[in-house]
Design a protein around this motif. Structure first.
Motif, PDB file in Angstrom:
ATOM      1  N   GLY A  61      50.422  27.291  30.971  1.00 34.46           N
ATOM      2  CA  GLY A  61      51.153  26.160  29.688  1.00 34.46           C
ATOM      3  C   GLY A  61      50.085  26.958  28.518  1.00 34.46           C
ATOM      4  N   VAL A  62      49.214  27.881  28.730  1.00 36.45           N
ATOM      5  CA  VAL A  62      48.596  28.739  27.663  1.00 36.45           C
ATOM      6  C   VAL A  62      49.108  29.729  26.484  1.00 36.45           C
ATOM      7  CG1 VAL A  62      46.447  28.949  27.059  1.00 36.45           C
ATOM      8  CG2 VAL A  62      46.439  26.820  28.397  1.00 36.45           C
ATOM      9  N   THR A  63      49.251  29.820  25.838  1.00 40.01           N
ATOM     10  CA  THR A  63      49.391  30.610  24.819  1.00 40.01           C
ATOM     11  C   THR A  63      48.823  32.096  25.285  1.00 40.01           C
ATOM     12  OG1 THR A  63      50.902  29.703  23.645  1.00 40.01           O
ATOM     13  CG2 THR A  63      50.358  32.218  22.882  1.00 40.01           C
ATOM     14  N   TRP A  64      47.343  31.724  25.144  1.00 42.89           N
ATOM     15  CA  TRP A  64      46.254  32.439  24.946  1.00 42.89           C
ATOM     16  C   TRP A  64      45.599  33.370  26.625  1.00 42.89           C
ATOM     17  CZ3 TRP A  64      48.360  35.780  21.327  1.00 42.89           C
ATOM     18  CH2 TRP A  64      48.584  34.797  19.658  1.00 42.89           C
ATOM     19  N   ALA A  65      45.473  34.319  26.774  1.00 41.35           N
ATOM     20  CA  ALA A  65      44.497  35.170  27.369  1.00 41.35           C
ATOM     21  C   ALA A  65      44.454  35.886  27.602  1.00 41.35           C
ATOM     22  CB  ALA A  65      46.025  35.629  28.877  1.00 41.35           C
ATOM     23  N   VAL A  66      42.664  36.120  27.942  1.00 42.49           N
ATOM     24  CA  VAL A  66      41.490  37.141  26.877  1.00 42.49           C
ATOM     25  C   VAL A  66      40.940  37.429  28.288  1.00 42.49           C
ATOM     26  CG1 VAL A  66      39.654  36.881  26.303  1.00 42.49           C
ATOM     27  CG2 VAL A  66      40.921  35.525  25.408  1.00 42.49           C
TER      28      VAL A  66
ATOM     29  N   ALA B  81      35.193  46.632  25.599  1.00 42.03           N
ATOM     30  CA  ALA B  81      36.313  45.575  24.998  1.00 42.03           C
ATOM     31  C   ALA B  81      36.890  44.514  24.878  1.00 42.03           C
ATOM     32  CB  ALA B  81      37.047  46.616  25.029  1.00 42.03           C
ATOM     33  N   ILE B  82      37.421  44.141  24.386  1.00 40.04           N
ATOM     34  CA  ILE B  82      38.557  42.414  24.473  1.00 40.04           C
ATOM     35  C   ILE B  82      40.216  42.735  24.223  1.00 40.04           C
ATOM     36  CG2 ILE B  82      37.985  42.075  22.133  1.00 40.04           C
ATOM     37  CD1 ILE B  82      37.268  39.478  23.374  1.00 40.04           C
ATOM     38  N   LYS B  83      40.483  41.925  24.979  1.00 44.34           N
ATOM     39  CA  LYS B  83      42.257  42.678  24.564  1.00 44.34           C
ATOM     40  C   LYS B  83      42.397  40.985  25.155  1.00 44.34           C
ATOM     41  CE  LYS B  83      42.643  46.203  27.140  1.00 44.34           C
ATOM     42  NZ  LYS B  83      43.491  47.576  27.863  1.00 44.34           N
ATOM     43  N   VAL B  84      43.342  40.313  24.120  1.00 45.27           N
ATOM     44  CA  VAL B  84      44.445  39.326  23.855  1.00 45.27           C
ATOM     45  C   VAL B  84      45.267  38.912  23.297  1.00 45.27           C
ATOM     46  CG1 VAL B  84      44.516  36.949  22.239  1.00 45.27           C
ATOM     47  CG2 VAL B  84      42.154  38.361  22.214  1.00 45.27           C
TER      48      VAL B  84
ATOM     49  N   TYR C  23      48.092  41.338  21.800  1.00 45.18           N
ATOM     50  CA  TYR C  23      48.457  40.533  20.769  1.00 45.18           C
ATOM     51  C   TYR C  23      46.933  41.534  19.698  1.00 45.18           C
ATOM     52  CZ  TYR C  23      46.852  37.803  16.034  1.00 45.18           C
ATOM     53  OH  TYR C  23      46.755  37.781  15.204  1.00 45.18           O
ATOM     54  N   PHE C  24      46.252  41.977  20.219  1.00 44.95           N
ATOM     55  CA  PHE C  24      44.963  42.558  19.822  1.00 44.95           C
ATOM     56  C   PHE C  24      43.766  42.999  20.711  1.00 44.95           C
ATOM     57  CE2 PHE C  24      42.910  38.694  18.379  1.00 44.95           C
ATOM     58  CZ  PHE C  24      41.685  38.794  18.865  1.00 44.95           C
ATOM     59  N   GLU C  25      43.220  44.033  20.328  1.00 45.02           N
ATOM     60  CA  GLU C  25      41.864  44.937  21.543  1.00 45.02           C
ATOM     61  C   GLU C  25      41.373  45.418  20.175  1.00 45.02           C
ATOM     62  OE1 GLU C  25      41.072  48.444  24.574  1.00 45.02           O
ATOM     63  OE2 GLU C  25      43.526  48.230  23.820  1.00 45.02           O
ATOM     64  N   ILE C  26      39.768  44.960  20.891  1.00 43.22           N
ATOM     65  CA  ILE C  26      39.178  45.426  19.990  1.00 43.22           C
ATOM     66  C   ILE C  26      37.253  46.225  20.960  1.00 43.22           C
ATOM     67  CG2 ILE C  26      37.083  44.335  18.461  1.00 43.22           C
ATOM     68  CD1 ILE C  26      38.826  42.203  18.069  1.00 43.22           C
TER      69      ILE C  26
END
Length: 392
Positions: free
Chosen positions: A108-113, A119-122, A137-140
């Motif tokens: 039930g959580v919106t964000w997965a990292v 690199a990091i992906k959200v 949502y974004f990748e850095i």
């Protein structure tokens, strides 16, 4: 930790990573070494306390292979889940992202990292799209951590406390559409109930509305129990193998899927000491298996879009869904049997779920003081002890 100090720490981590990269030692780093050397320090710089389990929890791996590495919490509420990979991992593998997304969705959580430090992906785990690109949502890249620090800071404890990532996502249109697991599961259970009522009602026209409503409810209760038992590895997979076996049989000796399921219920009744699988008249009803086949598929979700994992689904989610789902009653209309939402049914039958935080409060403030004063188990067996403790 303030932003300036965080930047300085992250700058050191970037330099450390580039040194490892230039020395050709990236492939030597295991996932655990990557977490300890880079990922944990990165999120410590973002203000998270890994020594406090109520703030950063290491998710378990024993029960389900689909679990992730860390959960990040604010005031006991999960803000995002993180799947960590080793430096040598290919972060673009879809299975890595799907694992993190599936877990977050079912919790039930919106964000997965997803991160390997390079690199990091959200991802928005509740995005209704079946495409990973739409969920991202974004990748850095690590080389941009400082240049895009404000975006990276959205994962900080300070930002999560203010829900800044949600506000920013809504501003740029990346969180406008989302389907929480509570909403999706409720819709699917409602669809399952409608399907079974329609199919079983057609094949068993002599059954009354009350009998049909009770039988369908019993059947769905059992199917959901089985799905939970499957995902928690309490039972081997039952429903899909049963469905596949039924499909493989020839027409001449092919029993009804409904009959095969009823036989399985008898087996489970021998295992589980409860009323859930006790014999019920609905097991002898007629059905061609079409409705049951569709329901089994629905209870597994849609592959590549959303997939249910009942082993990680919190009790609050199942409780909330069931409270609303059970509030429907069967009625007769010109179009046939229909389901209508009924507030009176919930009131009459006491269909209300008690949230976990209320249960915890009651246990902590009513039961714990008594248990703390118990000298032995025998104290709990003395009725006067509870009366004197104002328990009754």
């Amino acid at each position: 930790m303030n932003k300036q100090l965080a930047k300085e720490e992250i700058k050191k981590l970037i330099a450390k990573y580039e040194q490892v990269k230039s020395s050709g030692k990236i492939n030597n780093y295991t996932e655990e070494e990557t977490k300890n050397a880079f990922i944990i320090p990165l999120f410590k710089a973002l203000g998270w306390n890994f020594e406090e389990k109520e703030e950063v929890s290491a998710e378990e791996h024993e029960i389900s292979s689909g679990r992730v590495d860390y959960g990040f919490y604010i005031n006991d509420r999960p803000k995002f889940y993180l799947e960590a990979k080793s430096l040598k991992a290919n972060l673009n593998m879809e299975d890595f992202a799907k694992q993190a997304i599936r877990y977050s969705f079912n919790r039930g959580v919106t964000w997965a990292v997803l991160i390997d430090f390079e690199a990091i992906k959200v991802f928005n785990a509740q995005s209704p799209s079946q495409y990973l690109g739409d969920k991202l949502y974004f990748e850095i890249k690590y080389s941009d951590y400082l240049d895009r620090f404000d975006q990276l800071w959205l994962l900080s404890k300070e930002s999560m406390r203010e829900d800044l990532i949600d506000k920013e996502a809504e501003r740029v249109g990346k969180k406008l559409q989302r389907v929480p697991v509570t909403e999706q599961l409720y819709k699917d259970l409602e669809e399952c109930r409608k399907l079974l009522i329609s199919y079983l009602g057609q094949w068993n026209p002599e059954r009354s509305k009350d009998d049909l409503d009770e039988g369908v409810q019993k059947l769905l209760d059992r199917l959901i129990f089985i799905r939970v038992a499957e995902d928690r590895k309490i039972e081997q997979n039952i429903l899909i193998p049963l469905l596949n076996q039924w499909r493989s049989l020839t027409v001449n000796n092919k029993p009804r899927l409904y009959q095969s399921m009823a036989k399985k219920f008898r087996e489970l009744d021998e295992i589980y000491n409860s009323n859930l699988f006790t014999p019920h008249p609905f097991e002898n009803w007629e059905d061609d298996g079409g409705g049951l086949e569709k329901v089994i598929k629905i209870l597994h979700g849609k592959q590549g879009y959303y997939e249910y994992d009942f082993s990680v689904m919190p009790a609050d989610i199942l409780g909330s869904v069931y409270e609303n789902y059970l509030g429907y009653k069967l009625s007769q209309s010109k179009k046939g049997l229909t389901l209508d939402k009924s507030a009176s049914k919930r009131k009459e039958q006491g269909i209300y779920y008690t949230p976990i935080f209320i249960v915890d409060y009651i246990v902590k403030n009513a039961l714990k003081p008594i248990l703390d004063n118990c000298k032995s188990v025998n104290d709990l067996q003395q009725p006067f002890y509870f009366r004197n403790s104002f328990c009754f």
